[in-house]
Design a protein around this motif. Structure first.
Motif, PDB file in Angstrom:
ATOM      1  N   ALA A  39      12.771  -8.919  -5.741  1.00 60.89           N
ATOM      2  CA  ALA A  39      11.441  -9.151  -6.315  1.00 60.89           C
ATOM      3  C   ALA A  39      10.425  -8.178  -5.716  1.00 60.89           C
ATOM      4  N   GLY A  40       9.602  -7.594  -6.573  1.00 58.87           N
ATOM      5  CA  GLY A  40       8.543  -6.688  -6.124  1.00 58.87           C
ATOM      6  C   GLY A  40       9.029  -5.300  -5.749  1.00 58.87           C
ATOM      7  N   SER A  41      10.276  -4.968  -6.083  1.00 49.84           N
ATOM      8  CA  SER A  41      10.809  -3.656  -5.672  1.00 49.84           C
ATOM      9  C   SER A  41      10.379  -2.529  -6.618  1.00 49.84           C
ATOM     10  N   GLY A  42       9.716  -2.873  -7.712  1.00 44.45           N
ATOM     11  CA  GLY A  42       9.188  -1.827  -8.600  1.00 44.45           C
ATOM     12  C   GLY A  42       9.959  -1.642  -9.898  1.00 44.45           C
ATOM     13  N   LYS A  43      10.744  -2.635 -10.299  1.00 43.11           N
ATOM     14  CA  LYS A  43      11.568  -2.501 -11.521  1.00 43.11           C
ATOM     15  C   LYS A  43      10.705  -2.362 -12.780  1.00 43.11           C
ATOM     16  N   THR A  44       9.694  -3.246 -12.899  1.00 46.48           N
ATOM     17  CA  THR A  44       8.855  -3.200 -14.106  1.00 46.48           C
ATOM     18  C   THR A  44       8.095  -1.875 -14.156  1.00 46.48           C
ATOM     19  N   GLN A  45       7.652  -1.444 -12.979  1.00 52.78           N
ATOM     20  CA  GLN A  45       6.948  -0.169 -12.863  1.00 52.78           C
ATOM     21  C   GLN A  45       7.866   0.962 -13.360  1.00 52.78           C
ATOM     22  N   LEU A  46       9.103   0.957 -12.899  1.00 55.27           N
ATOM     23  CA  LEU A  46      10.060   2.006 -13.262  1.00 55.27           C
ATOM     24  C   LEU A  46      10.407   1.944 -14.754  1.00 55.27           C
ATOM     25  N   GLN A  54       2.654   2.819 -20.990  1.00 57.84           N
ATOM     26  CA  GLN A  54       1.613   2.548 -20.002  1.00 57.84           C
ATOM     27  C   GLN A  54       1.677   1.060 -19.649  1.00 57.84           C
ATOM     28  N   ARG A  55       1.672   0.750 -18.346  1.00 60.77           N
ATOM     29  CA  ARG A  55       1.688  -0.665 -17.962  1.00 60.77           C
ATOM     30  C   ARG A  55       0.247  -1.187 -17.976  1.00 60.77           C
ATOM     31  N   ALA A  56       0.012  -2.275 -18.682  1.00 62.24           N
ATOM     32  CA  ALA A  56      -1.350  -2.821 -18.793  1.00 62.24           C
ATOM     33  C   ALA A  56      -1.866  -3.236 -17.413  1.00 62.24           C
ATOM     34  N   ASP A  59      -1.030  -6.667 -16.357  1.00 67.52           N
ATOM     35  CA  ASP A  59       0.407  -7.013 -16.370  1.00 67.52           C
ATOM     36  C   ASP A  59       0.980  -6.778 -14.972  1.00 67.52           C
ATOM     37  N   ARG A  60       0.704  -7.709 -14.077  1.00 64.47           N
ATOM     38  CA  ARG A  60       1.167  -7.550 -12.692  1.00 64.47           C
ATOM     39  C   ARG A  60       2.106  -8.668 -12.276  1.00 64.47           C
ATOM     40  N   SER A  61       2.389  -9.582 -13.212  1.00 64.40           N
ATOM     41  CA  SER A  61       3.180 -10.752 -12.797  1.00 64.40           C
ATOM     42  C   SER A  61       4.671 -10.416 -12.663  1.00 64.40           C
ATOM     43  N   ALA A  62       5.343 -11.275 -11.917  1.00 64.18           N
ATOM     44  CA  ALA A  62       6.786 -11.089 -11.698  1.00 64.18           C
ATOM     45  C   ALA A  62       7.530 -11.297 -13.011  1.00 64.18           C
ATOM     46  N   THR A  63       8.663 -10.631 -13.149  1.00 60.76           N
ATOM     47  CA  THR A  63       9.472 -10.802 -14.362  1.00 60.76           C
ATOM     48  C   THR A  63      10.246 -12.115 -14.266  1.00 60.76           C
ATOM     49  N   ASN A  64       9.930 -12.992 -15.193  1.00 61.34           N
ATOM     50  CA  ASN A  64      10.594 -14.290 -15.188  1.00 61.34           C
ATOM     51  C   ASN A  64      11.556 -14.297 -16.366  1.00 61.34           C
ATOM     52  N   THR A  87      17.592  -2.837 -19.416  1.00 61.19           N
ATOM     53  CA  THR A  87      17.298  -4.261 -19.296  1.00 61.19           C
ATOM     54  C   THR A  87      16.962  -4.590 -17.854  1.00 61.19           C
ATOM     55  N   GLU A  88      15.733  -5.013 -17.637  1.00 61.89           N
ATOM     56  CA  GLU A  88      15.329  -5.448 -16.292  1.00 61.89           C
ATOM     57  C   GLU A  88      15.510  -6.960 -16.215  1.00 61.89           C
ATOM     58  N   VAL A  89      16.157  -7.423 -15.148  1.00 64.55           N
ATOM     59  CA  VAL A  89      16.245  -8.862 -14.905  1.00 64.55           C
ATOM     60  C   VAL A  89      15.426  -9.125 -13.634  1.00 64.55           C
ATOM     61  N   GLY A  90      14.615 -10.171 -13.646  1.00 56.66           N
ATOM     62  CA  GLY A  90      13.750 -10.500 -12.514  1.00 56.66           C
ATOM     63  C   GLY A  90      14.519 -10.522 -11.190  1.00 56.66           C
ATOM     64  N   GLY A  91      13.805 -10.292 -10.087  1.00 53.94           N
ATOM     65  CA  GLY A  91      14.484 -10.144  -8.795  1.00 53.94           C
ATOM     66  C   GLY A  91      14.346 -11.338  -7.862  1.00 53.94           C
ATOM     67  N   SER A  92      13.704 -12.421  -8.291  1.00 60.40           N
ATOM     68  CA  SER A  92      13.577 -13.592  -7.410  1.00 60.40           C
ATOM     69  C   SER A  92      14.960 -14.216  -7.196  1.00 60.40           C
ATOM     70  N   SER A 148      11.002   3.040  -4.442  1.00 56.72           N
ATOM     71  CA  SER A 148       9.632   2.909  -4.937  1.00 56.72           C
ATOM     72  C   SER A 148       8.674   2.942  -3.743  1.00 56.72           C
ATOM     73  N   ARG A 149       7.436   3.162  -4.042  1.00 54.85           N
ATOM     74  CA  ARG A 149       6.340   3.231  -3.057  1.00 54.85           C
ATOM     75  C   ARG A 149       6.496   4.437  -2.113  1.00 54.85           C
ATOM     76  N   ASP A 150       5.407   4.693  -1.405  1.00 55.10           N
ATOM     77  CA  ASP A 150       5.372   5.858  -0.515  1.00 55.10           C
ATOM     78  C   ASP A 150       5.829   5.499   0.877  1.00 55.10           C
TER      79      ASP A 150
HETATM   80  N1  LIG Z   1       1.449   1.778  -5.143  1.00 51.81           N
HETATM   81  C1  LIG Z   1       2.590   1.432  -5.711  1.00 51.81           C
HETATM   82  N2  LIG Z   1       2.685   0.197  -6.222  1.00 51.81           N
HETATM   83  C2  LIG Z   1       3.848  -0.163  -6.767  1.00 51.81           C
HETATM   84  C3  LIG Z   1       4.973   0.710  -6.839  1.00 51.81           C
HETATM   85  N3  LIG Z   1       5.987   0.055  -7.392  1.00 51.81           N
HETATM   86  C4  LIG Z   1       5.527  -1.171  -7.667  1.00 51.81           C
HETATM   87  N4  LIG Z   1       4.241  -1.289  -7.304  1.00 51.81           N
HETATM   88  C5  LIG Z   1       3.398  -2.489  -7.437  1.00 51.81           C
HETATM   89  O1  LIG Z   1       4.108  -3.554  -6.834  1.00 51.81           O
HETATM   90  C6  LIG Z   1       4.013  -4.727  -7.616  1.00 51.81           C
HETATM   91  C7  LIG Z   1       5.382  -5.218  -7.982  1.00 51.81           C
HETATM   92  O2  LIG Z   1       6.024  -4.247  -8.785  1.00 51.81           O
HETATM   93  P1  LIG Z   1       6.912  -4.651 -10.030  1.00 51.81           P
HETATM   94  O3  LIG Z   1       7.305  -3.377 -10.721  1.00 51.81           O
HETATM   95  O4  LIG Z   1       6.253  -5.683 -10.858  1.00 51.81           O
HETATM   96  O5  LIG Z   1       8.151  -5.288  -9.269  1.00 51.81           O
HETATM   97  P2  LIG Z   1       9.485  -5.904  -9.911  1.00 51.81           P
HETATM   98  O6  LIG Z   1      10.629  -5.295  -9.189  1.00 51.81           O
HETATM   99  O7  LIG Z   1       9.461  -5.755 -11.381  1.00 51.81           O
HETATM  100  O8  LIG Z   1       9.368  -7.423  -9.474  1.00 51.81           O
HETATM  101  P3  LIG Z   1       9.981  -8.741 -10.190  1.00 51.81           P
HETATM  102  O9  LIG Z   1       9.757  -8.601 -11.640  1.00 51.81           O
HETATM  103  O10 LIG Z   1       9.240  -9.859  -9.568  1.00 51.81           O
HETATM  104  O11 LIG Z   1      11.431  -8.811  -9.814  1.00 51.81           O
HETATM  105  C8  LIG Z   1       3.181  -4.385  -8.848  1.00 51.81           C
HETATM  106  O12 LIG Z   1       1.887  -4.851  -8.690  1.00 51.81           O
HETATM  107  C9  LIG Z   1       3.199  -2.856  -8.883  1.00 51.81           C
HETATM  108  O13 LIG Z   1       1.987  -2.361  -9.380  1.00 51.81           O
HETATM  109  C10 LIG Z   1       4.827   2.037  -6.304  1.00 51.81           C
HETATM  110  O14 LIG Z   1       5.735   2.859  -6.314  1.00 51.81           O
HETATM  111  N5  LIG Z   1       3.601   2.330  -5.753  1.00 51.81           N
END
Ligand SMILES: Nc1nc2c(ncn2[C@@H]2O[C@H](COP(=O)(O)OP(=O)(O)OP(=O)(O)O)[C@@H](O)[C@H]2O)c(=O)[nH]1
Ligand SMILES: [Mg+2]
Length: 246
Positions: A39-46, A54-56, A59-64, A87-92, A148-150
């Motif tokens: 969860a929160g690893s950046g799947k939806t972002q990717l 473009q991600r709205a 649109d910051r909620s976890a994928t359920n 296909t992204e499946v939620g990470g919780s 993901s992330r810096d």
């Molecule tokens: N700054 C920054 N924020 C990121 C990055 N990747 C993800 N985020 C933020 O981290 C949060 C979680 O990212 P998601 O892409 O929703 O994570 P997820 O893996 O889809 O999470 P689940 O759907 O809960 O499994 C979001 O608010 C994103 O905006 C990144 O590379 N850089």
């Protein structure tokens, strides 16, 4: 005398070998990619990045459940054209229980992890990846590992060595490639690596997926049959006991 197709030469009906070959080629270049990670690893972002959507802002909620994305690679941009559904499946923890249901039908795995996370978080994330790759329906399939992330202090080769990823890949026979989501050229090269590999292995992978899906549905039917026969046995036992008493 065989039957001849009455249409124009080059027509695309099902009886033409050319059409069949084209259809087969089309099927071979349509890939299903599974997008996983904690969860929160950046799947939806990717998913948004890869599909060019473009991600709205709200649109910051976890994928359920699951979210789907499309990736189109045009022939002009690359050596070959390809279409991939992601296909992204939620990470919780609850969502992780759904993951194995998607393994058999997927051609490859894209696994996200937060490179800025603590050692412990990274260790847990790669342990989870290892469990996924040990599953019979994922073994041997290509894996794109996306950070993901810096993180200025941690590089991809640090991750590769600290978590023994080469051995993890060898242990499950899965070709593995690392890239970073925030480095566009790296991500593009990573996707190219994945799609090229999938294209090269397309006929074998198509066979494997067909076999695994058949096996899955047979196992499902077996479970249903067993549970219904167990119910029948309970019913018979009750009847016999009552009969003996009399
Ligand atoms: N700054 C920054 N924020 C990121 C990055 N990747 C993800 N985020 C933020 O981290 C949060 C979680 O990212 P998601 O892409 O929703 O994570 P997820 O893996 O889809 O999470 P689940 O759907 O809960 O499994 C979001 O608010 C994103 O905006 C990144 O590379 N850089
Ligand atoms: Mg998500």
């Amino acid at each position: 005398m065989g039957l001849l197709c009455g249409k124009q030469p080059g027509c695309c009906c099902c009886c033409c070998p050319a059409a069949a070959a084209e259809e087969q080629l089309e099927q071979q270049q349509r890939f299903k990619l599974l997008l996983l990670g904690v969860a929160g690893s950046g799947k939806t972002q990717l998913g948004h990045l890869l599909s060019g959507r473009q991600r709205a802002d709200d649109d910051r909620s976890a994928t359920n459940g699951v979210r789907c994305y499309q990736l189109q690679q045009q022939q002009q941009q690359s050596e070959f054209a390809a279409v991939a559904s992601i296909t992204e499946v939620g990470g919780s923890a609850e969502m992780q229980r759904l993951w194995p249901h998607y393994y058999a039908s997927s051609h490859a795995l894209i696994y996200c992890y937060d490179i800025g996370g603590s050692y412990e978080q990274l260790r847990r994330s790669f342990e989870l990846l290892q469990r996924c790759l040990q599953h019979a329906a994922l073994r041997g399939k290509p894996v794109l590992l996306v950070a993901s992330r810096d993180s200025e202090s941690v590089q991809l080769y640090d991750i590769e060595h600290a978590f023994n990823l080469e051995q993890l890949a060898r242990g499950s026979n899965c070709p593995l490639h690392l890239c970073h989501m925030l480095q566009p050229a790296q991500l593009r090269a990573g996707m190219q690596w994945l799609l090229r590999l999938l294209q090269a292995q397309a006929p074998a992978l198509a066979q494997r997926i067909k076999y695994d899906l058949n096996l899955m549905s047979w196992q499902q039917r077996k479970r249903t049959l067993l549970s219904s026969s167990k119910l029948a046995q309970v019913h018979r036992q009750r009847f016999h006991r009552a009969h003996r008493k009399v």
